[in-house]
Design a protein around this motif. Structure first.
Motif, PDB file in Angstrom:
ATOM      1  N   LYS A   1       0.810  -1.070   0.162  1.00 42.68           N
ATOM      2  CA  LYS A   1       0.126   0.065  -0.038  1.00 42.68           C
ATOM      3  C   LYS A   1       0.879   1.458  -0.111  1.00 42.68           C
ATOM      4  CE  LYS A   1      -4.215  -1.771   2.352  1.00 42.68           C
ATOM      5  NZ  LYS A   1      -4.071  -2.297   3.604  1.00 42.68           N
ATOM      6  N   ILE A   2       0.325   2.435  -0.625  1.00 43.40           N
ATOM      7  CA  ILE A   2       1.055   3.478  -0.435  1.00 43.40           C
ATOM      8  C   ILE A   2       0.176   4.547   0.039  1.00 43.40           C
ATOM      9  CG2 ILE A   2       1.992   5.423  -2.117  1.00 43.40           C
ATOM     10  CD1 ILE A   2       1.554   2.595  -4.028  1.00 43.40           C
ATOM     11  N   TYR A   3       0.728   4.802   1.456  1.00 43.43           N
ATOM     12  CA  TYR A   3      -0.058   5.833   2.191  1.00 43.43           C
ATOM     13  C   TYR A   3       0.212   7.165   1.923  1.00 43.43           C
ATOM     14  CZ  TYR A   3      -1.183   1.744   4.946  1.00 43.43           C
ATOM     15  OH  TYR A   3      -1.898   0.626   5.629  1.00 43.43           O
ATOM     16  N   LYS A   4      -0.665   8.178   2.258  1.00 45.20           N
ATOM     17  CA  LYS A   4      -0.253   9.533   2.117  1.00 45.20           C
ATOM     18  C   LYS A   4      -0.055   9.872   3.563  1.00 45.20           C
ATOM     19  CE  LYS A   4      -3.132  13.636   1.557  1.00 45.20           C
ATOM     20  NZ  LYS A   4      -4.579  13.793   2.186  1.00 45.20           N
ATOM     21  N   MET A   5       1.219  10.375   3.816  1.00 46.48           N
ATOM     22  CA  MET A   5       1.767  10.421   5.167  1.00 46.48           C
ATOM     23  C   MET A   5       2.001  11.973   5.433  1.00 46.48           C
ATOM     24  SD  MET A   5       1.861   7.692   6.790  1.00 46.48           S
ATOM     25  CE  MET A   5       2.678   6.497   7.486  1.00 46.48           C
TER      26      MET A   5
ATOM     27  N   TYR B   1      -4.369   9.244  -5.985  1.00 39.11           N
ATOM     28  CA  TYR B   1      -4.547   9.055  -4.813  1.00 39.11           C
ATOM     29  C   TYR B   1      -6.164   8.372  -4.472  1.00 39.11           C
ATOM     30  CZ  TYR B   1      -5.146   9.889   0.276  1.00 39.11           C
ATOM     31  OH  TYR B   1      -5.545   9.688   1.913  1.00 39.11           O
ATOM     32  N   THR B   2      -6.299   6.954  -4.150  1.00 38.40           N
ATOM     33  CA  THR B   2      -7.612   6.656  -4.074  1.00 38.40           C
ATOM     34  C   THR B   2      -7.843   6.021  -2.707  1.00 38.40           C
ATOM     35  OG1 THR B   2      -6.865   4.635  -5.280  1.00 38.40           O
ATOM     36  CG2 THR B   2      -8.207   5.983  -6.723  1.00 38.40           C
ATOM     37  N   PRO B   3      -8.000   6.690  -1.822  1.00 34.09           N
ATOM     38  CA  PRO B   3      -7.756   6.108  -0.325  1.00 34.09           C
ATOM     39  C   PRO B   3      -8.978   5.114  -0.256  1.00 34.09           C
ATOM     40  CG  PRO B   3      -9.018   8.372  -0.388  1.00 34.09           C
ATOM     41  CD  PRO B   3      -8.512   8.175  -1.737  1.00 34.09           C
ATOM     42  N   ASN B   4      -9.942   5.006  -0.979  1.00 31.52           N
ATOM     43  CA  ASN B   4     -11.120   3.802  -0.466  1.00 31.52           C
ATOM     44  C   ASN B   4     -10.996   2.721  -1.581  1.00 31.52           C
ATOM     45  OD1 ASN B   4     -11.888   5.200   1.723  1.00 31.52           O
ATOM     46  ND2 ASN B   4     -13.468   6.462   0.553  1.00 31.52           N
ATOM     47  N   GLN B   5      -9.930   2.869  -2.339  1.00 31.13           N
ATOM     48  CA  GLN B   5      -9.850   1.941  -3.156  1.00 31.13           C
ATOM     49  C   GLN B   5      -8.624   0.937  -2.887  1.00 31.13           C
ATOM     50  OE1 GLN B   5      -9.848   3.049  -7.387  1.00 31.13           O
ATOM     51  NE2 GLN B   5      -8.886   1.069  -7.920  1.00 31.13           N
ATOM     52  N   SER B   6      -8.712  -0.321  -2.879  1.00 33.11           N
ATOM     53  CA  SER B   6      -7.605  -1.041  -2.350  1.00 33.11           C
ATOM     54  C   SER B   6      -6.498  -1.667  -3.619  1.00 33.11           C
ATOM     55  CB  SER B   6      -8.254  -2.447  -1.639  1.00 33.11           C
ATOM     56  OG  SER B   6      -7.126  -3.344  -1.699  1.00 33.11           O
TER      57      SER B   6
END
Lengths: 315, 428
Positions: free
Chosen positions: A117-121, A304-309
């Motif tokens: 996963k690639i997180y927006k940190m 960036y698609t935070p709700n797509q896995s």
């Protein structure tokens, strides 16, 4: 008083005698050491070797013993003379997500869960946001392995943490124990029938081939690729050379473009850190801080698609 | 109020179900059949039929498991702690609490299997079990506790079985069963000596094992890094809560049994009064542990704990959290402080409050923590960021609760609820 001095002297003598013995023994060993090269020197054959500092030295061939790995390769032991590490350069990540789609494809991931996963940190409001790829950190003190009741997840000698999905009972304690949330569960039937076409027998060092309903999966550090001399899927797929992968004993890591770096120097020069170091899990993945970035953070927002896995990008 | 031996036997011997009893058993069976159907769905389709996903990786099954283990602790409290401390008044309650303990621990063991992704691989635990995993500690200590609890239920029954063998001589089949179960009990000095010694030994043995089961259950959580679980307070906190839950269950069930089997002469107001006092004390101890558990991290508010605590105090789980604390602990304490509050009916109601509160308390301990991971909740379907049990999970959960009640109902049907021999001796 007198008695004490006597005793001390006796002790001194005793120690002296012991020291003498050690010295003689050492001498014998030293002469042996020096005498052998002269014998070998007659043959005169020299080989070039690299020291751990990276210098080339000439050594008589007779002094070099070729190391053979006697035991056959065992997926639970791994490559006994290697210690795999990964370096992730946060300064280069633009959330291209090619790593994720390559990993999903390579490991036949079908569920709603990516292993990478690639997180927006962002540490705090005033500090700059950055993109952070995470996968299994292959900890040297893995909390997941500690809690597994049936030895289904295990740590190999080459540092890789794997799961035997023929052993796993699906209790999910390892998932609760992992602070990095990298373990995923096959809640549903994986439905990989059309994806996996060859019928090689299952081995725990190819995670996801096949995935099994009711068991846990995660990043396997791609031993199935390294065994062929290839880099892991994510390393190869990254267009920005974020990942570098290698063997700690060789002190070298290689990125997707094929550039090789001296690991210790890279970690030192760039001020590397490991994820949640304070927990004492001793990960095998090192992160280089997001400084002097090659591009703006905003470039990654398009993907960036935070709700797509699972990022479905099959070109 | 002296009663003859025969009258006591007549009043305490097991009785057939009345109409209400039959309806009750039919109802429990119905719930269990529904649960079996739901479990069949789960086994064939996988855990995808539950509300659990990769963040909320444990849900109502695990919290229900913790609830069962908690309830089972009361067996050791009433039969062992009260017996050893010489509290004579608790004799009529020993069998009730031991039956509750056995039923709860059996269902606790089964509930954890329900949660497994691969129940077909249950034998792997014995084939490949590794002592370093808290799950293996739990398996060892729960099976030990079950064994001691069964013995502690069975041994005191020996003289009663001998009495029942005679009592039911007009029903040869039943009489024969009681005779076999009595293991040739004659009540001579030698037998009595062994009998007393073994019960005393078991009563001592069960206390550390009881502490063991719930401490280890607490450690399933406390050995992880998760905020809300990562606590050195967890073992004693769970044990204190378990005694509250179990005592709540005993007062509830003793009220129902008193009414159903007309045992007013044996389970008296005095028993309710004493159990009420005990419950107040246990609730206060548990409240103290709650203050420790929540106030200390709230004072520090590290980033991880802050998210979890604000969920509980003011956020998504606040209604549930405060209801469990207020109705499950504070209201019972306030009511039971008064003598009138410890009368059978109000105590029964408070017992229900405590048991229901205890069940939800475990839900609040298990589920919210998992939705506050160390990494951002990102890159997953939005529905994974929350957890609520599905219908199938509820059906199975109610089925386990109904099964525990059915085990109790059957045991209360065939075993004398009040120890006959001990009652006769105390009456003489």
């Amino acid at each position: 008083m007198n008695e004490k001095i006597k005793q001390n002297r006796r002790e001194f003598l005793k120690k002296g005698a012991q020291f003498g013995l050690v010295a003689t023994a050492g001498g014998v060993m030293l002469t042996q050491y020096f005498s052998e090269p002269t014998m070998a020197g007659n043959e005169g054959e020299m080989v070039e070797l690299m020291t751990t500092e990276g210098d080339l030295v000439l050594v008589p061939k007779s002094q070099v013993e070729e190391h053979h790995n006697e035991s056959a390769y065992n997926p639970r032991e791994g490559f006994v003379d290697k210690k795999f590490v990964m370096v992730v350069d946060l300064a280069k990540c633009k959330n291209a997500k090619k790593c994720q789609s390559a990993c999903n494809k390579g490991h036949y991931i079908t569920g709603d869960n990516a292993w990478l996963k690639i997180y927006k940190m962002q540490e705090s409001e005033e500090t700059a946001p950055y993109w952070m790829p995470t996968q299994c950190q292959h900890c040297d003190k893995p909390p997941c392995v500690k809690v597994c009741p049936v030895d289904a997840t295990f740590k190999r000698k080459d540092g890789i943490v794997l799961i035997d999905n023929e052993r796993c009972i699906g209790c999910r304690f390892c998932m609760a124990a992992c602070p990095y949330s990298v373990r995923i569960f096959n809640w549903d039937e994986p439905k990989q029938a059309e994806l996996i076409i060859d019928d090689e027998p299952y081995t725990p060092d190819y995670c996801g081939k096949p995935s099994v309903k009711g068991t846990v999966d995660k990043c396997d550090f791609c031993p199935h690729e390294t065994a062929k001399g290839e880099l892991p899927f994510c390393v190869k797929a990254c267009p920005n050379d974020v990942f570098a992968f290698g063997d700690m004993y060789e002190d070298a890591v290689t990125n997707g473009s094929g550039q090789t770096f001296q690991l210790s120097k890279l970690l030192k020069d760039r001020g590397a850190h490991r994820f949640m170091e304070s927990l004492g899990t001793e990960p095998s993945v090192y992160y280089l801080p997001p400084v002097d970035r090659s591009d703006d953070f905003e470039v990654g927002l398009d993907n960036y698609t935070p709700n797509q896995s699972v990022f479905k990008d099959l070109e | 109020m002296k009663k003859t031996r025969n009258l006591i036997i007549e009043e305490l011997a097991p009785k057939k179900f009345g109409f209400l009893g039959q309806v009750w058993v039919a109802f429990l069976c119905l719930v269990i059949v529904a649960a079996l159907f739901a479990y069949y769905q789960q086994v064939t389709k996988g855990l995808v039929v539950t509300g659990m996903r990769d963040y909320a990786l444990w849900g109502v099954y695990i919290s229900n498991f913790v609830f069962f283990v908690a309830i089972s602790l009361v067996g050791s409290l009433v039969t062992a702690v009260l017996r050893l401390s010489g509290a004579q008044w608790s004799t009529p309650l020993t069998r009730i609490s031991e039956v509750i303990a056995v039923a709860a621990i059996i269902m606790g063991g089964l509930t954890i299997i329900i949660d497994m992704g691969r129940p077909d691989r249950i034998l792997h635990i014995f084939m490949y079990g590794r002592l370093q995993s808290p799950i293996i500690w739990d398996v060892l200590v729960i099976s030990t506790y079950l064994m001691i609890s069964v013995l502690l239920l069975y041994f005191p029954l020996l003289p009663d079985f001998a009495i029942l063998k005679k009592h039911f001589s007009d029903r040869p089949k039943l009489s024969n069963w009681y005779g076999k179960l009595s293991l040739k009990w004659k009540g001579n000095a030698k037998q009595k000596n062994i009998y007393n010694k073994s019960i005393r030994t078991l009563s001592v043995l069960i206390i550390p094992v009881a502490f063991g089961i719930h401490t280890v259950t607490a450690w399933l959580f406390a050995t992880t890094y998760r905020p809300g679980w990562d606590s050195t307070n967890f073992g004693p906190y769970f044990i204190a809560g378990a005694f509250v839950a179990g005592t709540g269950a005993v007062v509830t069930i003793m009220y129902i049994l008193q009414k159903a089997y007309k045992l007013e002469d044996y389970i008296t107001d005095k028993h309710f009064d004493n159990m009420g006092k005990l419950l107040v004390m246990l609730c206060l101890v548990y409240l103290y542990f709650n203050v420790n558990e929540y106030l200390v991290p709230a004072y520090k508010t590290t980033k991880e704990e802050a998210g979890h605590l604000s969920d509980l105090f003011t956020g998504h789980y606040s209604t549930m959290f405060w209801s469990a604390i207020i109705f499950g602990l504070i209201v019972p304490v306030v009511v039971l402080i008064f003598r009138k509050g410890r009368k059978p009916l109000p105590l029964f109601i408070m017992g229900l409050f405590v048991v229901v509160g205890a069940w939800w308390k475990r839900y609040i301990i298990v589920t919210p923590t998992l939705l506050e991971p160390f990494v951002p909740l990102e890159g997953t379907p939005e529905s994974w960021h929350e957890y609520w049990p599905t219908t199938i999970e509820w059906m199975i959960t109610f089925g386990t609760l109904a099964s525990a009640l059915l085990i109790m109902t059957i045991l209360f049907r065939y075993l004398p609820i009040i120890p006959i021999q001990e009652t006769i001796e105390e009456n003489e």
